[in-house]
Design a protein around this motif. Structure first.
Motif, PDB file in Angstrom:
ATOM      1  N   GLN A  91      21.778  16.630  32.946  1.00  0.00           N
ATOM      2  CA  GLN A  91      21.609  15.181  32.817  1.00  0.00           C
ATOM      3  C   GLN A  91      22.213  14.445  34.009  1.00  0.00           C
ATOM      4  O   GLN A  91      21.639  13.462  34.497  1.00  0.00           O
ATOM      5  N   ILE A  95      20.208  11.917  36.509  1.00  0.00           N
ATOM      6  CA  ILE A  95      20.640  10.534  36.728  1.00  0.00           C
ATOM      7  C   ILE A  95      20.870  10.272  38.215  1.00  0.00           C
ATOM      8  O   ILE A  95      20.453   9.236  38.750  1.00  0.00           O
ATOM      9  N   ASP A  99      18.795   7.553  40.336  1.00  0.00           N
ATOM     10  CA  ASP A  99      19.538   6.475  40.996  1.00  0.00           C
ATOM     11  C   ASP A  99      19.114   6.345  42.460  1.00  0.00           C
ATOM     12  O   ASP A  99      18.950   5.234  42.977  1.00  0.00           O
ATOM     13  N   TRP A 150      14.433  11.781  30.482  1.00  0.00           N
ATOM     14  CA  TRP A 150      13.913  11.294  31.756  1.00  0.00           C
ATOM     15  C   TRP A 150      13.175   9.977  31.593  1.00  0.00           C
ATOM     16  O   TRP A 150      13.304   9.073  32.432  1.00  0.00           O
ATOM     17  N   GLU A 152      13.640   7.643  29.284  1.00  0.00           N
ATOM     18  CA  GLU A 152      14.623   6.589  29.025  1.00  0.00           C
ATOM     19  C   GLU A 152      15.355   6.182  30.300  1.00  0.00           C
ATOM     20  O   GLU A 152      15.497   4.995  30.603  1.00  0.00           O
ATOM     21  N   GLN A 153      15.825   7.183  31.056  1.00  0.00           N
ATOM     22  CA  GLN A 153      16.593   6.888  32.267  1.00  0.00           C
ATOM     23  C   GLN A 153      15.716   6.255  33.351  1.00  0.00           C
ATOM     24  O   GLN A 153      16.164   5.372  34.079  1.00  0.00           O
ATOM     25  N   GLN A 156      15.030   2.600  32.343  1.00  0.00           N
ATOM     26  CA  GLN A 156      16.217   1.773  32.530  1.00  0.00           C
ATOM     27  C   GLN A 156      16.343   1.289  33.972  1.00  0.00           C
ATOM     28  O   GLN A 156      16.918   0.231  34.236  1.00  0.00           O
ATOM     29  N   ARG A 157      15.809   2.065  34.902  1.00  0.00           N
ATOM     30  CA  ARG A 157      15.883   1.748  36.329  1.00  0.00           C
ATOM     31  C   ARG A 157      14.615   1.076  36.852  1.00  0.00           C
ATOM     32  O   ARG A 157      14.439   0.946  38.061  1.00  0.00           O
TER      33      ARG A 157
END
Length: 524
Positions: A91, A95, A99, A150, A152-153, A156-157
């Motif tokens: 994870q 991330i 990022d 993946w 969700e992350q 979020q970005r």
């Protein structure tokens, strides 16, 4: 004969040998500094060489461009870095990667979820991937669903996530042992073994088509993905089988015995064409907003256009990619144009322009770029030039996909060049109006001046949820903008920003924008 006068050894050394050694060492130090732990002036010049001054595009309205990268899980190319990592580390790697993609002002990732008839997500149709745990069929411990994580992350970005599947590969040579869970053992009648050790599903078998289609529709039904993506591995490349024909002669003989009239090449292509068409119709039936993307080999056939030479995917992979684009059995088309602009027989601009000429349904044309070459200044310059050419040709429908995400995640210099130049402004993914023509309603916007500056907030209106918010603001004589994730409903400007007008626009999942209503800030 007179003998030469003897010279004492010490005098000889002082007069000739020592100076010669010093000269040789000086030359060596200049020419071969690695021997002495030094750098040559030439090496220093290379490292200090600067890239061209690309400048920055100044714009007051939102940019439209698909800025994506492939994230390969097969052979652990990109993620996770190796099989069997602890879940927390998997994870953390995901991330960190996302990022860096977001920080470069990109807006999508194409994440490989089915590398070898396996799953990087919860599935009742295929086993857990070897590339996660190092053991095919073994779920993550403690349990989590990588695809859900993946998605969700990424969301979020502000990134789209497209689920990338390999249609027919049953087992990769770097996929661990063939397990009892593998389709190689559970459905051996569908499988052909290739000379290089890979296993492949027979694309003409009804059961193959049905199984792979079920896998794809299952993903679309259960996950909040933005796209389904599949690549050029329809039939395997000839080198995978040492140049021998694909081993499907028994199936072809059975086809002929049932009255089939097509030649073997046309028979194979017909099966692939059917699969491509069925995927598109099924995805649209389930979730019309989910984009379908295909990334075939970059050349359709040699001599198309006339000066092009190279591999013939039509005859070797049985992929009639021109037909798929002509018919619009996709929402975006990503030919793998991995050649330089000045490569005459495989010229990037000539091939891209040819594909655009075949784009009869005006679908998105977002080419794949071989961005791994950006380790050098020359490679960076090539990719920047390719992006600029693509923009010139496609204008506000432009985009590209980097092979692969390491271009950005492990090359901070190139990521910074992108952010400082061609990706200086955030961009929305180009709209797909053939999927939806109803624009969302503009939000209700409020603002309030305070001691810190200006607070702006907005609330959605109407039944359709926004996927993004586009905030325009005027400072001085120029408008600027920022793109926010759907969950963000406010923004605070500082006093020094000197904002005199604002507008907030809702953007739906298909990229359609609401009405823009400019508001002047009272007292400014």
């Amino acid at each position: 004969m007179t003998l030469p006068k003897k010279i004492p050894l010490a005098k000889l050394l002082n007069r000739w040998v020592y100076p010669a050694v010093i000269v040789v060492m000086a030359l060596a130090l200049w020419q071969y500094p690695a021997w002495f732990g030094q750098e040559t002036p030439k090496q220093v010049a290379v490292e200090q060489e600067e890239l061209p001054d690309y400048g920055r595009a100044q714009r007051e309205t939102v940019a439209r461009e698909f800025r994506a990268a492939w994230v390969a899980t097969v052979a652990n190319i990109d993620w996770p870095s190796k099989p069997g990592l602890p879940v927390a580390q998997q994870q953390q790697e995901a991330i960190a990667l996302l990022d860096k993609v977001a920080a470069a002002n990109m807006n999508a990732v194409i994440f490989q979820v089915r590398p070898q008839a396996d799953a990087l997500y919860t599935s009742e149709l295929e086993p857990w991937s070897y590339y996660l745990s190092g053991e095919q069929g073994k779920a993550p411990e403690p349990f989590y669903d990588p695809l859900a994580f993946w998605i969700e992350q990424a969301h979020q970005r502000g990134l789209e996530l497209h689920a990338w599947v390999n249609p027919y590969r049953a087992h990769h040579t770097q996929g661990g042992p063939v397990s009892e869970h593998s389709i190689v053992n559970t459905k051996p009648e569908l499988i052909a073994k290739l000379a290089n050790g890979m296993y492949w599903m027979e694309p003409t078998r009804e059961e193959t088509i049905a199984h792979s289609l079920s896998v794809i529709t299952d993903i679309v039904q259960r996950y909040d993905i933005d796209g389904i993506h599949y690549d050029d591995y329809f039939y395997p490349y000839p080198s995978y089988n040492d140049g021998a024909p694909f081993p499907d002669s028994e199936s072809y003989t059975a086809y002929q015995q049932q009255g089939g009239q097509l030649g073997v090449s046309d028979w194979r292509r017909a099966a692939v064409n059917r699969f491509v068409k069925d995927i598109y119709s099924e995805v649209k039936r389930i979730k019309p907003h989910v984009k379908v993307g295909i990334s075939p080999f970059g050349i359709w056939r040699p001599k198309y256009p006339e000066t092009i030479a190279g591999f013939d995917q039509h005859e070797q992979l049985y992929a009639d990619a021109r037909l798929w684009l002509n018919e619009g059995w996709l929402d975006y088309f990503t030919p793998q144009l991995y050649w330089n602009i000045n490569r005459v027989q495989q010229s990037y601009p000539m091939l891209l322009a040819w594909w655009q000429g075949e784009n009869h349904q005006q679908r998105h044309l977002w080419p794949g770029l071989s961005s791994n070459k950006v380790e050098t200044n020359q490679g960076i310059d090539e990719i920047i030039n390719q992006i600029l050419f693509t923009r010139a040709l496609l204008q506000e429908q432009t985009g590209q996909v980097f092979w692969n995400v390491k271009t950005v995640s492990e090359n901070p210099r190139f990521a910074q060049v992108l952010k400082d130049t061609v990706f200086y402004h955030q961009a929305l993914v180009p709209a797909s109006p053939w999927l939806d023509s109803a624009a969302p309603l503009a939000p209700e916007v409020r603002y309030q001046s305070n001691t810190d500056g200006l607070s702006v907030s907005w609330q959605p209106r109407g039944d359709e949820a926004a996927a993004r918010w586009l905030l325009y603001y005027q400072a001085g004589s120029k408008w600027r903008y920022r793109i926010f994730n759907k969950d963000i409903l406010s923004h605070q400007f500082r006093q020094q920003d000197e904002v005199t007008a604002i507008a907030v626009v809702a953007v739906d999942r298909n990229g359609l924008e609401s009405e823009r209503i400019d508001q002047q800030i009272a007292g400014r």
